[in-house]
Design an enzyme around this catalytic site. Structure first.
Site, short mmCIF file in Angstrom:
data_model
loop_
_atom_site.label_atom_id
_atom_site.label_comp_id
_atom_site.label_asym_id
_atom_site.label_seq_id
_atom_site.Cartn_x
_atom_site.Cartn_y
_atom_site.Cartn_z
N THR A 36 16.51 -34.60 -4.68
CA THR A 36 17.52 -35.74 -4.84
C THR A 36 19.07 -35.24 -4.61
O THR A 36 19.88 -35.56 -3.68
CB THR A 36 17.32 -36.38 -6.03
OG1 THR A 36 15.97 -36.62 -6.32
CG2 THR A 36 17.93 -37.62 -6.08
N HIS A 79 11.80 -39.63 -16.42
CA HIS A 79 13.49 -39.43 -16.52
C HIS A 79 13.78 -38.36 -17.20
O HIS A 79 14.70 -38.34 -18.01
CB HIS A 79 14.04 -40.67 -16.71
CG HIS A 79 13.87 -41.87 -16.30
ND1 HIS A 79 13.72 -43.14 -16.50
CD2 HIS A 79 13.37 -42.13 -14.82
CE1 HIS A 79 13.60 -44.06 -15.52
NE2 HIS A 79 13.20 -43.37 -14.57
N GLU A 139 13.79 -24.90 0.17
CA GLU A 139 13.05 -26.18 -0.67
C GLU A 139 11.37 -25.45 -0.61
O GLU A 139 10.92 -25.20 0.28
CB GLU A 139 13.00 -27.39 0.15
CG GLU A 139 12.14 -28.33 -0.26
CD GLU A 139 12.08 -28.74 -1.80
OE1 GLU A 139 13.00 -28.82 -2.60
OE2 GLU A 139 10.63 -28.85 -2.18
N ALA A 140 10.87 -25.81 -1.93
CA ALA A 140 9.55 -25.25 -2.01
C ALA A 140 8.30 -26.24 -1.26
O ALA A 140 7.37 -25.70 -1.22
CB ALA A 140 9.15 -25.24 -3.59
N ALA A 200 13.28 -48.23 -8.33
CA ALA A 200 14.21 -48.93 -9.12
C ALA A 200 15.41 -48.04 -8.97
O ALA A 200 15.64 -47.11 -9.28
CB ALA A 200 13.51 -48.97 -10.38
#
Ligand SMILES: Cc1cc2nc3c(=O)[nH]c(=O)nc-3n(C[C@H](O)[C@H](O)[C@H](O)COP(=O)(O)OP(=O)(O)OC[C@H]3O[C@@H](n4cnc5c(N)ncnc54)[C@H](O)[C@@H]3O)c2cc1C
Length: 601
Positions: free
Chosen positions: A23, A538, A44-45, A105
């Protein structure tokens, strides 16, 4: 440049290396590579999932979860305060990171949430700045259909939303027949409609915004919004399926450690990238940034020595202060004639919805969760209980020096009617859980109930010196006993929705917790909460932006203490949970982080 090979990367002159194309990582890469005079590399893995329907089609979002192609599929350590249960801890794997896996969301915390970040020792991270950067990342598409926007009370104030940013946010084209009744029942229980929760006061119920681009009904996420439009830049090099194991350093003249590259593994083979000219940024996320720091020699010396990792920087805050919104859930059976997500279990219905998707309509074009209620403690319990909870906000864990400062922030919020302590997330179907199975022909409605500001603190650390081994994740749910008391009260409040008109007329009885548990009283409900507790996905806090003496890992410029050019830019830097889902604050962190790096160049 399209995705590069290992040789292309190793032969490039890299100015900025970004570890993790998730992100935040892709936002930073895209912003830095706007300057054609610098070369930006991303390692990036995971893979590139640009064409995977589980990623792109909103209605299939939950099908990517637990699939190892898209999800790291981590599990926690046994939770000692929750019957030793091991809990699922998903993380997105591949370009876009958790933004390729999340449930779409889009929400924003309260003004107080962001001002608290600043007050904990981070000038420039208050509400005004975070909102400025959030707006830079997003474009709001208002609901054009007036009848729909009136029905669902969807009237965002444009002052608080971006109009030119890469991430598209919009309202769903499909709503459950229970959407309006749920909002009305919540209002009857003292949770009024909030017409725009993005304006600094987010308490109340809202019809949620989602990061869906309505032009094609596709997921709008960091890969589609920040990377794909810029993939042809010759100065942006992205290597996929490569796992970074550690950062390499040289010594600066001023005794700080200078990051010069990284070691990484592709198909079991080890490689070394060196000669990075400007900065290295770690954006591997809350669970994987601390292990990279630790394997690089930055962390708690006792832990590093245990795993035979030479200590470069004594930084005991690495991997500590882990927090997540702590959840339980409710499932109730409802009138079987009501259309909802349970209809999708019928292959013919699913096929019809896939046809509708071609016209950007129906459930497949919509977010699964529909309304979001942010509820202060005063709506749920009486003043005496709030006082008891406030008195309970004392340190029960000694790991983090800043905990008392965090509690001093949280204590008054318990009595503040503008600060949400609970989120009730409405799902028009049977909640995705292996603990209960939907019966054929029946319809359900669920709520996920979560604590917005838990007091318990967990940790994430290397489990061994092997970079391929999953990190040891311990959310430590209910280490602070007030969290359990609060979640039980949040659960009881949520159950009232099914006993309040107009939802009551559609409800056919509780499924989880069962009627027997429901009527057995508080002790049974406490046990239910322990048996169902998990995270809302989160997690944050494990490379906290705090003063070093308070257990911080990065300073307000996101620079790792003890280094001259290593930054962390991802959700791990947030020291305290906010009362919102995290993607929008992640984009703000990354946009601001990129500006900080540009200013330092
Ligand atoms: C299932 C799920 C549902 C969610 N739902 C929502 C939602 O509806 N709304 C919302 O706002 N938020 C939601 N979230 C939270 C939100 O998506 C995350 O908080 C946010 O995306 C995290 O961003 P990040 O940049 O910190 O980390 P990530 O996006 O996770 O990025 C980390 C990246 O680093 C890579 N990486 C890790 N280790 C290495 C290594 N050693 N070498 C190379 N690369 C590495 C990973 O593969 C990944 O791509 C959800 C999260 C999940 C997992």
């Amino acid at each position: 440049m399209p995705i590069v090979t290992v040789d292309q990367l190793l032969n490039a002159n890299v100015d900025y290396l970004i570890v993790g194309g998730g992100t935040c990582g892709l936002v930073v890469a895209s912003r830095l590579s706007e300057n054609p005079n610098v070369t930006v590399a991303v390692i990036e893995a995971g893979g590139d999932h640009a064409n995977a329907k589980e990623v792109v089609v909103p209605g299939l979002a939950n099908r990517a979860m637990k699939n190892p192609l898209f999800d790291w599929t981590f599990f926690s350590a046994p939770q000692v305060h929750a019957n030793d249960r091991v809990t699922y801890q998903p993380r997105g794997k591949g370009l876009g990171g958790s933004s390729l896996l999340h449930l779409l969301a889009n929400s924003r915390g309260s003004k107080a949430d962001y001002d608290a970040l600043e007050a904990l020792g981070n000038p420039g991270w208050g509400w005004d700045e975070v909102v400025r950067y959030t707006k830079r990342s997003e474009t709001l598409i208002p609901l054009k259909d007036k009848a729909l926007s009136d029905t669902y009370q969807v009237t965002p104030d444009e002052e608080y939303h971006g109009t030119e940013g890469p991430i598209i946010k919009s309202f769903s084209p499909w709503y459950s027949p229970l959407q309006v009744p749920v909002v009305k029942s919540l209002a009857a229980l003292g949770v009024p409609v909030n017409l725009d929760p993005a304006n600094g006061i987010n308490v109340g119920t809202n019809t949620g915004l989602s990061t869906i681009d309505p032009s094609g009904a596709t997921r709008s996420y960091s890969a589609s919004a920040y990377y794909q439009p810029n993939a042809s830049r010759p100065n942006l090099l992205v290597l996929t399926n490569a796992l970074v194991s550690k950062i390499a350093f040289s010594q600066d003249q001023n005794s700080l450690h200078r990051a010069v590259g990284a070691d990484f593994i592709v198909d079991g083979k080890a490689f070394e990238l060196r000669g990075v000219r400007k900065e290295v940024v770690i954006s591997a996320g809350t669970f994987q940034t601390p292990p990279i720091l630790e394997l690089s020699g930055i962390g708690n010396p006792a832990l590093l020595e245990k795993h035979n990792v030479p200590v470069l920087v004594d930084l005991p805050g690495v991997g500590e202060n882990l927090q997540d919104h702590t959840v339980t859930f409710v499932i109730a059976e409802v009138d079987s004639t009501l259309e909802g997500l349970d209809n999708l279990r019928d292959p013919k219905y699913l096929e019809a919805q896939m046809e509708l998707y071609k016209e950007q309509k129906g459930m497949m074009s919509s977010m699964a969760c529909q309304s979001f209620a942010y509820v202060p403690a005063s709506t749920v319990v009486d003043a005496a209980t709030i006082r008891r909870w406030q008195e309970g906000t004392v340190q029960t864990q000694s790991a983090l020096p800043s905990l008392e400062k965090q509690y001093a922030t949280l204590r008054p919020w318990l009595a503040d009617s503008n600060e949400a302590q609970f989120e009730l997330l409405a799902l028009p179907g049977h909640f995705f859980t292996p603990m209960s199975t939907a019966e054929p022909g029946k319809k359900y409605f669920s709520f996920v109930v979560s604590l917005m500001h838990p007091l318990s603190r967990g940790s994430v650390h290397i489990a061994s010196a092997d970079p391929a081994e999953a990190p040891a994740i311990d959310p430590n749910y209910f280490a602070h006993p007030t969290d359990l008391d609060m979640l039980v009260e949040g659960l009881k409040f949520t159950l009232k929705v099914f006993d309040t008109e107009p939802v009551k007329s559609a409800a056919r009885g509780p499924v989880m917790p069962s009627a027997a548990v429901f009527s057995a009283g508080d002790a049974a409900l406490r046990e239910y909460v322990k048996e169902t507790v998990g995270g809302e996905f989160h997690p944050l806090g494990t490379a906290s932006m705090l003063p070093r003496a308070d257990g911080g890992v990065v300073d307000p410029d996101l620079k790792v203490y003890g280094t001259s050019n290593l930054r962390v830019i991802d959700c791990s830097v947030l020291p305290l949970e906010i009362s919102a889902h995290l993607q929008s604050v992640a984009y703000a962190i990354a946009e601001k982080g990129a500006d900080i790096i540009k200013a330092a160049a």
